[in-house]
Design a protein around this motif. Structure first.
Motif, PDB file in Angstrom:
ATOM      1  N   THR A  28       0.832  -1.212   0.000  1.00  0.00           N
ATOM      2  CA  THR A  28       0.000   0.000   0.000  1.00  0.00           C
ATOM      3  C   THR A  28       0.857   1.249   0.000  1.00  0.00           C
ATOM      4  O   THR A  28       0.627   2.196  -0.767  1.00  0.00           O
ATOM      5  N   GLY A  31       2.536   1.710  -3.323  1.00  0.00           N
ATOM      6  CA  GLY A  31       1.617   2.261  -4.312  1.00  0.00           C
ATOM      7  C   GLY A  31       1.486   3.767  -4.196  1.00  0.00           C
ATOM      8  O   GLY A  31       1.500   4.483  -5.200  1.00  0.00           O
ATOM      9  N   SER A  37      -0.430   1.472  -8.697  1.00  0.00           N
ATOM     10  CA  SER A  37      -1.391   0.836  -7.800  1.00  0.00           C
ATOM     11  C   SER A  37      -0.794  -0.359  -7.054  1.00  0.00           C
ATOM     12  O   SER A  37       0.127  -1.027  -7.540  1.00  0.00           O
ATOM     13  N   LYS A  38      -1.366  -0.615  -5.892  1.00  0.00           N
ATOM     14  CA  LYS A  38      -0.949  -1.762  -5.073  1.00  0.00           C
ATOM     15  C   LYS A  38      -1.143  -3.064  -5.841  1.00  0.00           C
ATOM     16  O   LYS A  38      -0.287  -3.955  -5.806  1.00  0.00           O
ATOM     17  N   SER A  39      -2.276  -3.183  -6.559  1.00  0.00           N
ATOM     18  CA  SER A  39      -2.544  -4.418  -7.303  1.00  0.00           C
ATOM     19  C   SER A  39      -1.519  -4.639  -8.410  1.00  0.00           C
ATOM     20  O   SER A  39      -1.126  -5.775  -8.690  1.00  0.00           O
ATOM     21  N   SER A  40      -1.064  -3.546  -9.044  1.00  0.00           N
ATOM     22  CA  SER A  40      -0.038  -3.685 -10.076  1.00  0.00           C
ATOM     23  C   SER A  40       1.257  -4.202  -9.473  1.00  0.00           C
ATOM     24  O   SER A  40       1.905  -5.099 -10.026  1.00  0.00           O
ATOM     25  N   TRP A  41       1.656  -3.638  -8.322  1.00  0.00           N
ATOM     26  CA  TRP A  41       2.897  -4.108  -7.682  1.00  0.00           C
ATOM     27  C   TRP A  41       2.773  -5.577  -7.274  1.00  0.00           C
ATOM     28  O   TRP A  41       3.745  -6.334  -7.356  1.00  0.00           O
ATOM     29  N   GLU A  42       1.580  -6.008  -6.843  1.00  0.00           N
ATOM     30  CA  GLU A  42       1.411  -7.415  -6.481  1.00  0.00           C
ATOM     31  C   GLU A  42       1.652  -8.307  -7.700  1.00  0.00           C
ATOM     32  O   GLU A  42       2.290  -9.358  -7.600  1.00  0.00           O
ATOM     33  N   ARG A  43       1.174  -7.866  -8.877  1.00  0.00           N
ATOM     34  CA  ARG A  43       1.374  -8.664 -10.089  1.00  0.00           C
ATOM     35  C   ARG A  43       2.842  -8.643 -10.520  1.00  0.00           C
ATOM     36  O   ARG A  43       3.385  -9.669 -10.934  1.00  0.00           O
ATOM     37  N   LYS A  48       3.300 -12.190 -12.238  1.00  0.00           N
ATOM     38  CA  LYS A  48       2.044 -12.372 -12.945  1.00  0.00           C
ATOM     39  C   LYS A  48       1.940 -11.444 -14.147  1.00  0.00           C
ATOM     40  O   LYS A  48       1.149 -11.692 -15.046  1.00  0.00           O
TER      41      LYS A  48
END
Length: 285
Positions: A28, A31, A37-43, A48
């Motif tokens: 978070t 991001g 975004s946080k979701s982009s960093w997770e991927r 992914k």
């Protein structure tokens, strides 16, 4: 990570995970810091999705490390990633590939269908040039002219000027606290307050909307003075001029303090120990 990924890609993801750990930021916070975004960093960090160059640069800045070595690894991973799945099977040669005979000879002849089409096209063109040279030349020129117009339209639609992607800021609000504004990517500052002190020192309150942080910049007339900026919640950052008198036009800035907006930012100027008193003003004045 899947073992089917190219080795260079796995190495890059390992580097990115180490940089994320070095930054000591949660996903978070990462991001918010990088404007990705946080979701982009997770991927990106879980292989992914292949990370763009801009994200790698932003993570390097967040971890405060040099970009050169990491970007070199990104380029190798990008090349390997783009080559994936494009290697033809050696057991199934394509029609336009050479074929090896049992006697070791190589048959580099084209397929019959291709040879027939090319032969007919060449014979037709030869006949036209021989029997109607002027008409054929005019037709070729007309065709070339017709192709140029759409090409110009497409070229104009894309534009010819270079494009530069804006760098994401490496800090925001609390993560900017105490940072030097001259070394961050807070590239959209605006002056929200200014004043010239009684001794001629020029003072400006600056605010970066993207970083949500403020600071003071000044142009000193003598050494030994002090400037201090106070954020809306009372945090203060200060700077003192060097012991030697700065050269003409040299600027001095405070470090940054968190400020979501200009309201509440306050600048105080202390001339020197030999000149008691202070001059203060708020943003908007």
């Amino acid at each position: 990570m899947p073992q089917t990924l190219p080795a260079a890609y796995r190495d890059l993801v390992s580097d990115l995970r180490q940089l994320k750990d070095r930054s000591r930021l949660s996903l978070t916070e990462l991001g918010r810091t990088t404007a990705i975004s946080k979701s982009s960093w997770e991927r990106y960090l879980n292989a992914k999705q292949f990370p763009p160059r801009q994200a790698v640069q932003a993570l390097c800045r967040a971890a405060q490390v040099s970009e050169e070595a990491v970007l070199a690894r990104w380029e190798r991973a990008d090349a390997a990633w783009n080559r994936r799945g494009h290697t033809a099977s050696p057991a199934e040669p394509k029609p336009d590939q050479t074929t090896t005979h049992r006697d070791g000879g190589v048959d580099d002849r084209e397929p019959k269908a291709t040879r027939g089409f090319v032969r007919r096209a060449l014979l037709t063109a030869s006949a036209l040039i021989t029997t109607r040279p002027r008409a054929t030349t005019a037709g070729v020129l007309f065709l070339c002219t017709g192709m140029l117009a759409p090409a110009e339209i497409i070229h104009a639609s894309y534009g010819t000027g270079p494009t530069t992607a804006a760098r994401p800021p490496i800090c925001r609000l609390r993560s900017c606290e105490g940072r030097d504004p001259l070394t961050t990517a807070c590239e959209d500052p605006v002056t929200v307050g200014s004043r010239t002190a009684a001794d001629g020192t020029r003072l400006e309150i600056r605010l970066s909307p993207s970083c949500q942080a403020g600071w003071i910049r000044s142009w000193p007339t003598h050494r030994g003075f002090r400037i201090e900026i106070t954020s809306p919640d009372g945090h203060a950052q200060a700077a003192t001029t060097p012991t030697a008198l700065p050269t003409a036009g040299e600027m001095v800035t405070t470090t940054m303090t968190a400020a979501a907006h200009a309201t509440g930012l306050r600048c105080c100027y202390y001339p020197s120990a030999g000149r008691p008193g202070r001059e203060c003003f708020n943003a908007g004045s």
